[in-house]
Design an enzyme around this catalytic site. Structure first.
Site, PDB file in Angstrom:
ATOM      1  N   HIS A 122      42.028  44.299  50.449  1.00 25.05           N
ATOM      2  CA  HIS A 122      42.249  42.861  50.614  1.00 25.05           C
ATOM      3  C   HIS A 122      42.776  42.560  52.008  1.00 25.05           C
ATOM      4  CE1 HIS A 122      44.136  38.861  49.718  1.00 25.05           C
ATOM      5  NE2 HIS A 122      43.031  38.739  49.004  1.00 25.05           N
ATOM      6  N   HIS A 142      37.994  34.622  52.862  1.00 25.21           N
ATOM      7  CA  HIS A 142      38.643  33.441  52.314  1.00 25.21           C
ATOM      8  C   HIS A 142      38.074  32.174  52.937  1.00 25.21           C
ATOM      9  CE1 HIS A 142      41.853  36.425  51.277  1.00 25.21           C
ATOM     10  NE2 HIS A 142      41.811  35.727  50.159  1.00 25.21           N
ATOM     11  N   HIS A 151      36.162  38.506  45.480  1.00 20.62           N
ATOM     12  CA  HIS A 151      37.293  38.888  44.642  1.00 20.62           C
ATOM     13  C   HIS A 151      36.844  39.422  43.285  1.00 20.62           C
ATOM     14  CE1 HIS A 151      39.555  36.599  47.683  1.00 20.62           C
ATOM     15  NE2 HIS A 151      40.573  37.360  47.333  1.00 20.62           N
ATOM     16  N   HIS A 272      45.060  28.667  43.548  1.00 23.50           N
ATOM     17  CA  HIS A 272      45.039  30.038  44.056  1.00 23.50           C
ATOM     18  C   HIS A 272      46.082  30.247  45.153  1.00 23.50           C
ATOM     19  CE1 HIS A 272      43.663  32.901  47.204  1.00 23.50           C
ATOM     20  NE2 HIS A 272      43.689  33.725  46.165  1.00 23.50           N
ATOM     21  N   HIS A 276      50.004  32.113  44.960  1.00 23.50           N
ATOM     22  CA  HIS A 276      50.353  33.235  45.838  1.00 23.50           C
ATOM     23  C   HIS A 276      51.713  32.971  46.479  1.00 23.50           C
ATOM     24  CE1 HIS A 276      47.248  36.338  46.364  1.00 23.50           C
ATOM     25  NE2 HIS A 276      46.356  35.412  46.054  1.00 23.50           N
ATOM     26  N   HIS A 306      44.087  37.143  39.946  1.00 21.18           N
ATOM     27  CA  HIS A 306      42.666  37.005  40.265  1.00 21.18           C
ATOM     28  C   HIS A 306      41.767  37.209  39.055  1.00 21.18           C
ATOM     29  CE1 HIS A 306      42.098  35.938  44.427  1.00 21.18           C
ATOM     30  NE2 HIS A 306      43.285  36.479  44.633  1.00 21.18           N
TER      31      HIS A 306
END
Length: 547
Positions: A122, A142, A151, A272, A276, A306
């Site tokens: 990642h 992203h 993902h 999302h 985080h 995820h």
């Protein structure tokens, strides 16, 4: 693509029809698809100038590469991903999962199945540590239409590696069901054993309810109020603002320097990004681990987070039974490389991961309460219309009052609430026209200084921004910039593209609820959150129509 950013975008990018304006450069590179150059992994730095090096011990280009093959349905059982808060009660499952993570963490770094190597995958793709194949442009995953498939690939292989380490081919990752009231807390399993990550915000551990629209400041709501807020927010992000694939998935990302877009879909922006940040430690400069993309996958909860994102992709596709994935070959043939449970390097394409049945996993059915959570106006529309007509530069509470022509060539710093009167190109549309063509609000030319967390919400026809929330119809959506790491190029001629961002929000349903669908103009409020507005500048706002 520049040609698409500048014009009205229709749904033809999903079907390859003649409505798309094609850049001549795209034609020249039409045979080149997006993929990483495995010989080019190089260091990067975080916003605090902390050296970040995520590259494998040796170039993966030196390894044999095999093409992805679907699991054999005659020998591979279906793995069932279940809600983490439900699986908390299954002691056997928790013990098994804990053991798998412990084994994975014990593997040496030169083993691609090791936990840190999994996490660094990642890091590599979120900081631009690889160049693109056939290009000197950096590779990112992203803030574009690659977010969901990449993902999915990552956690698919991670899940299978975990299962193989404990000899269980039925093992499935639990999903953190933070969009449902019962799952709106950190699951208990992540507080013990191998699941523990000390780099979390301790004030957000159970029984604290998650804030899916976290803006770096505590909202101060009671548990039930916060749950209602979250449910309302999910309705906007999954339904009203995301009725077309581009709005949900993000903008196209193609090979070459002009191919990067920096335009995420609704769910990638929030919940999302926001979750985080909510999970990461408030004691760390970049809210590591979960709060910074370079370190996020070092926390075991990343994979359950995820897993739920992956589930929501499936839910959205079911809600939009047709035209729910691009048919663009550039997207379908974009490919990446992951190690499987046998430590083999596998080339996998987007087209390989679109059918979870063929991938031999599924999700346990859960109720999605946000589906029926359509919000109501905060003020009766007929009253709001009268109050908005009276609005002028001497008759509003704070903030800037602008028209779309007032942004100027340098844009505007979002150091206070900006209210903009935006003209609508079309009014009095028929129900058929509205169903076929979504009206979308575009906030464009968003520039975030440095690599910082930054956020603003978008309201429409808000008489008083202080009373607007996702439970009210005036809430249109949000923009979130996550720390991504400062790109460092490998060679002096390599290109680190740092394009301004933009967001697109579907507003047809919102305008109907506000009884504004026949008005000549609307008032748009851009509301900075978490004291981050000084880091944000915006070039303008406009309305487009998306087929």
């Amino acid at each position: 693509m520049k040609s698409m950013i500048l014009g009205v975008i229709d749904e033809s990018w999903f079907h390859g029809n003649s409505h798309v304006v094609v850049n001549t450069e795209d034609k020249k590179r039409s045979h080149v698809v997006l993929s990483p150059n495995l010989t080019t992994c190089h260091p990067s730095f975080s916003d605090d100038n902390k050296p970040v090096y995520c590259c494998p011990p040796k170039h993966e280009s030196e390894e044999p590469i095999i093409d992805f093959q679907f699991p054999d349905p005659s020998t591979q059982p279906i793995r069932v991903r279940r809600p983490a808060h439900v699986m908390d009660k299954d002691k056997d499952f928790v013990a098994k999962y804990n053991k798998a993570i412990a084994i994975m963490k014990s593997l040496p770094y030169d083993d691609p199945r090791s936990f840190r190597r999994q996490a660094d995958i990642h890091c590599i793709f979120c900081t631009g540590a690889y160049n693109q194949q056939h290009s000197n442009s950096l590779m990112k995953i992203h803030r574009s239409w690659m977010f969901f498939p990449w993902h999915r690939m990552m956690i698919y292989f991670h899940e299978r590696i975990l299962g193989s380490l404990i000899g269980d081919d039925t093992f499935a990752l639990p999903f953190w069901n933070w969009d449902s009231p019962e799952g709106m807390h950190v699951p208990d399993m992540f507080l013990n054993g191998s699941f523990v990550d000390t780099e979390r915000d301790s004030s957000h551990l159970p029984p604290q309810v998650v804030d899916v629209n976290f803006d770096e400041q505590e909202r101060g709501l009671g548990h039930e109020e916060q749950k209602a807020y979250n449910v309302g927010f999910m309705y906007t992000q999954m339904i009203s603002a995301a009725k077309k694939p581009e709005l949900f998935m993000g903008f196209p990302y193609k090979a070459g320097g002009d191919g990067y877009c920096n335009a995420p879909g609704t769910v990638e922006d929030a919940p999302h990004n926001t979750l985080h940040y909510w999970t990461g430690s408030n004691l760390n400069p970049e809210r590591e681990n979960m709060g910074a993309f370079y370190s996020a996958a070092r926390d075991p909860i990343f994979y359950s987070h995820h897993s739920n994102i992956d589930r929501l992709w499936e839910v959205w596709r079911e809600l939009r039974s047709s035209n729910n994935v691009p048919e663009d070959s550039d997207w379908l043939d974009t490919h990446f490389f992951f190690h499987n449970e046998k430590s083999q390097l596998v080339r996998v394409k987007t087209r390989d991961v679109l059918d979870v049945t063929k991938l031999r996993y599924t999700f346990d059915w859960v109720e999605n309460p946000w589906i029926n959570a359509r919000p109501k106006p905060s003020v009766p529309p007929h009253m709001a219309r009268q109050m908005l007509r009276m609005r002028n530069s001497n008759n509003h509470s704070g903030g800037l009052l602008l028209t779309t022509s007032d942004f100027g060539s340098m844009g505007r710093i979002l150091d206070t609430i900006i209210r903009v009167q935006v003209q609508r190109p079309r009014t009095h549309r028929t129900k058929i026209e509205i169903e076929y063509e979504e009206e979308i609000l575009v906030v464009y030319g968003i520039d975030v200084k440095n690599d910082v967390y930054a956020k603003f919400d978008v309201y429409i026809n808000a008489v008083d921004e202080n009373i607007i929330s996702p439970t009210t119809s005036e809430f249109a959506g949000t923009f979130v910039n996550m720390r991504r790491g400062v790109n460092v190029v490998m060679n002096k001629d390599d290109i680190a593209v740092d394009k301004k961002s933009h967001i697109k929000l579907g507003i047809s349903e919102l305008l109907e609820d506000l009884e504004a669908d026949e008005d000549d103009s609307i008032w748009v409020s851009l509301v900075p959150k978490g004291n981050t507005g000084m880091s944000i500048s915006i070039d303008g706002i406009r309305i487009e129509y998306l087929r």
